[in-house]
Design a protein around this motif. Structure first.
Motif, PDB file in Angstrom:
ATOM      1  N   GLU A  21       0.817  -1.217   0.000  1.00  0.00           N
ATOM      2  CA  GLU A  21       0.000   0.000   0.000  1.00  0.00           C
ATOM      3  C   GLU A  21       0.851   1.267   0.000  1.00  0.00           C
ATOM      4  O   GLU A  21       0.373   2.348  -0.364  1.00  0.00           O
ATOM      5  CB  GLU A  21      -0.906   0.020   1.224  1.00  0.00           C
ATOM      6  CG  GLU A  21      -1.867  -1.136   1.336  1.00  0.00           C
ATOM      7  CD  GLU A  21      -2.513  -1.169   2.695  1.00  0.00           C
ATOM      8  OE1 GLU A  21      -3.518  -0.451   2.894  1.00  0.00           O
ATOM      9  OE2 GLU A  21      -2.015  -1.908   3.572  1.00  0.00           O
TER      10      GLU A  21
ATOM     11  N   ARG B 216      -2.715  -1.385  -5.346  1.00  0.00           N
ATOM     12  CA  ARG B 216      -3.250  -0.908  -4.072  1.00  0.00           C
ATOM     13  C   ARG B 216      -2.470   0.276  -3.505  1.00  0.00           C
ATOM     14  O   ARG B 216      -2.702   0.697  -2.374  1.00  0.00           O
ATOM     15  CB  ARG B 216      -3.253  -2.051  -3.040  1.00  0.00           C
ATOM     16  CG  ARG B 216      -4.102  -3.251  -3.433  1.00  0.00           C
ATOM     17  CD  ARG B 216      -4.044  -4.320  -2.366  1.00  0.00           C
ATOM     18  NE  ARG B 216      -4.551  -3.822  -1.082  1.00  0.00           N
ATOM     19  CZ  ARG B 216      -4.359  -4.428   0.087  1.00  0.00           C
ATOM     20  NH1 ARG B 216      -3.642  -5.553   0.147  1.00  0.00           N
ATOM     21  NH2 ARG B 216      -4.846  -3.923   1.210  1.00  0.00           N
TER      22      ARG B 216
ATOM     23  N   ARG C 206      -1.198   3.568  -2.120  1.00  0.00           N
ATOM     24  CA  ARG C 206      -1.911   4.715  -1.568  1.00  0.00           C
ATOM     25  C   ARG C 206      -1.017   5.918  -1.316  1.00  0.00           C
ATOM     26  O   ARG C 206      -1.492   7.041  -1.223  1.00  0.00           O
ATOM     27  CB  ARG C 206      -2.578   4.316  -0.233  1.00  0.00           C
ATOM     28  CG  ARG C 206      -3.575   3.198  -0.340  1.00  0.00           C
ATOM     29  CD  ARG C 206      -4.013   2.710   1.019  1.00  0.00           C
ATOM     30  NE  ARG C 206      -4.662   3.758   1.799  1.00  0.00           N
ATOM     31  CZ  ARG C 206      -4.958   3.642   3.105  1.00  0.00           C
ATOM     32  NH1 ARG C 206      -4.643   2.538   3.763  1.00  0.00           N
ATOM     33  NH2 ARG C 206      -5.538   4.634   3.742  1.00  0.00           N
ATOM     34  N   TRP C 207       0.306   5.677  -1.187  1.00  0.00           N
ATOM     35  CA  TRP C 207       1.202   6.777  -0.824  1.00  0.00           C
ATOM     36  C   TRP C 207       2.632   6.393  -1.153  1.00  0.00           C
ATOM     37  O   TRP C 207       3.033   5.241  -1.008  1.00  0.00           O
ATOM     38  CB  TRP C 207       1.062   7.064   0.679  1.00  0.00           C
ATOM     39  CG  TRP C 207       1.926   8.162   1.228  1.00  0.00           C
ATOM     40  CD1 TRP C 207       2.161   9.380   0.674  1.00  0.00           C
ATOM     41  CD2 TRP C 207       2.670   8.132   2.464  1.00  0.00           C
ATOM     42  NE1 TRP C 207       2.994  10.121   1.481  1.00  0.00           N
ATOM     43  CE2 TRP C 207       3.313   9.400   2.588  1.00  0.00           C
ATOM     44  CE3 TRP C 207       2.832   7.193   3.464  1.00  0.00           C
ATOM     45  CZ2 TRP C 207       4.117   9.718   3.680  1.00  0.00           C
ATOM     46  CZ3 TRP C 207       3.638   7.505   4.566  1.00  0.00           C
ATOM     47  CH2 TRP C 207       4.262   8.759   4.662  1.00  0.00           C
TER      48      TRP C 207
ATOM     49  N   VAL D 148      -1.850   9.239  -6.749  1.00  0.00           N
ATOM     50  CA  VAL D 148      -1.031   8.791  -5.614  1.00  0.00           C
ATOM     51  C   VAL D 148      -0.220   9.969  -5.079  1.00  0.00           C
ATOM     52  O   VAL D 148       0.592  10.548  -5.806  1.00  0.00           O
ATOM     53  CB  VAL D 148      -0.092   7.643  -6.023  1.00  0.00           C
ATOM     54  CG1 VAL D 148       0.824   7.271  -4.857  1.00  0.00           C
ATOM     55  CG2 VAL D 148      -0.899   6.432  -6.478  1.00  0.00           C
TER      56      VAL D 148
END
Length: 303
Positions: free
Chosen positions: A48, A65, A67-68, A88
Motif C-alpha cells: 500500500e 493498491r 496509496r502513498w 497517488v
C-alpha cells in the motif's frame, strides 16, 4: 494482533538494513518487504505504501493498491516516474539538521574561494611564507532555490558577511539577469525537467569573469562539460561540486582534472535514519487515521 500496512522499501543504492531495523522498531505491526530485482512480483504487488529513493521501471504499475509514496530524502525526482498514477500522493523528508549541514558545506566553500585559501595551499606546498592582505569577504551571492535548504544557506552566508540574494523560478526574474550580479552562485534547486541542465554554457557565460559556482543540489543541474570548459578558460575561478551526474564519479571523468575544482562524494550532509523513519511513521499514522499527509510535494511542480 493489530493489522498493519504493507510497505515496499526501495532504498537502493542506499543500504536497506538501517531503515528496515528502524521501521520494525517504530511500526512493529507493519509488513515490510525489501525490493530486489530477483524477487517475485507477487511478494510485493499488494503493498500500500512505497518508502524509497527511486521507483525502478515497471514497479509503480505493478502496485494496484498503492496509496502513498514517501521519499527517503529531500529530493523526489527519482520517484516521479511517468507510470506512477496521478492520484497517488508523494511526500518528502524535511530534515533541519541536513539543511544546516549543507549550509555549513556551502559556507566553507564560499569562504575558501572568497578568502583565497587555495593560494595558501599552494604556498604551503612550496614552503613560501607570504601574506596577501584582504578585507573581510562581502561577495555578492545568488542562491538558486529558496526551499528549506536554500533559506538556511542564505541565512548562514549572510551571517558571515556575504551579500545574499535568493532566486526561484516562480518569481519571474530571468535567471541570467540574477547570475550577472553574482560573484558566487549556489545551486540549491530541486531537480525537475525545467531545471535539468539549467547551469549550461550560456548560464556560466552570464556569470561575472572569475566568479564561483557551488552545487549541492543534483549533478544534472550542471552541464559538466560546459563547467570544465569555463574553468579551463579561466572564466570561472572556482567551483565546488558535492554532486555529479554520475555517482560514483568514474575515474576517467574530465572533472577530476579540471582546474580549481573541488569534488566531494555527496557528503555535504546526510539525514539521520532516525529522522527519516520518524517522519515516515508520522505519515503512516496520518494515512491510517485519514488525516492530511505531511510534507506533500506538488507533483506538477516536482517539489
Amino acid at each position: 494482533m493489530v493489522a498493519g500496512m504493507k510497505i515496499l522499501l526501495l532504498s537502493h543504492p542506499l543500504p536497506a538494513d538501517p531503515y528496515l531495523h528502524a521501521l520494525r522498531r517504530a511500526r512493529p505491526h507493519d509488513e515490510i518487504v525489501v525490493w530486489s530485482r530477483d524477487q517475485p512480483v507477487a511478494d510485493w504487488a499488494d503493498a500500500e505504501v512505497v518508502f524509497g529513493w527511486r521507483l525502478p521501471a515497471g514497479v509503480a504499475q505493478a502496485l494496484p493498491r498503492l496509496r502513498w509514496v514517501c521519499s527517503v530524502a529531500a529530493g523526489v525526482e527519482k520517484l516521479l516516474v511517468p507510470e506512477l498514477p496521478a492520484a497517488v500522493p508523494v511526500s518528502r523528508i524535511v530534515d533541519p539538521d541536513q539543511a544546516l549541514g549543507i549550509a555549513q558545506y556551502v559556507t566553507a566553500m564560499a569562504l575558501r574561494f572568497a578568502r583565497e585559501l587555495p593560494r595558501y595551499d599552494e604556498q604551503q606546498r612550496e614552503r613560501v611564507w607570504k601574506r596577501h592582505p584582504m578585507a573581510a569577504a562581502r561577495h555578492r551571492v545568488c542562491v538558486l532555490g529558496q526551499g528549506a535548504t536554500g533559506q538556511e544557506i542564505s541565512r548562514m552566508l549572510a551571517a558571515c558577511g556575504f551579500e545574499v540574494q535568493g532566486w526561484r523560478r516562480s518569481q519571474g526574474r530571468p535567471l541570467h539577469e540574477a547570475l550577472r550580479e553574482a560573484q558566487i552562485v549556489v545551486c540549491a534547486l530541486p531537480l525537475t525537467p525545467e531545471t535539468t541542465g539549467l547551469i549550461d554554457r550560456e548560464a556560466l557565460a552570464a556569470m561575472p569573469r572569475r566568479s564561483a559556482l557551488i552545487n549541492i543540489a543534483r549533478g544534472a543541474h550542471v552541464v559538466e562539460e560546459d563547467l570544465v570548459a569555463a574553468l579551463r578558460s579561466g572564466h570561472l575561478a572556482f567551483a565546488a561540486l558535492d554532486v555529479q551526474v554520475n555517482e560514483p564519479l568514474p575515474p576517467d571523468s574530465p572533472l577530476w582534472e579540471a582546474p580549481n575544482l573541488v569534488i566531494t562524494p555527496h557528503i555535504a550532509a546526510q539525514s539521520s535514519v532516525h529522522t527519516i523513519v520518524a517522519q515516515f511513521a508520522e505519515g503512516l499514522d496520518a494515512l491510517e487515521a485519514g488525516r492530511p499527509l505531511p510534507r506533500l510535494i506538488d507533483r506538477q511542480l516536482g517539489y
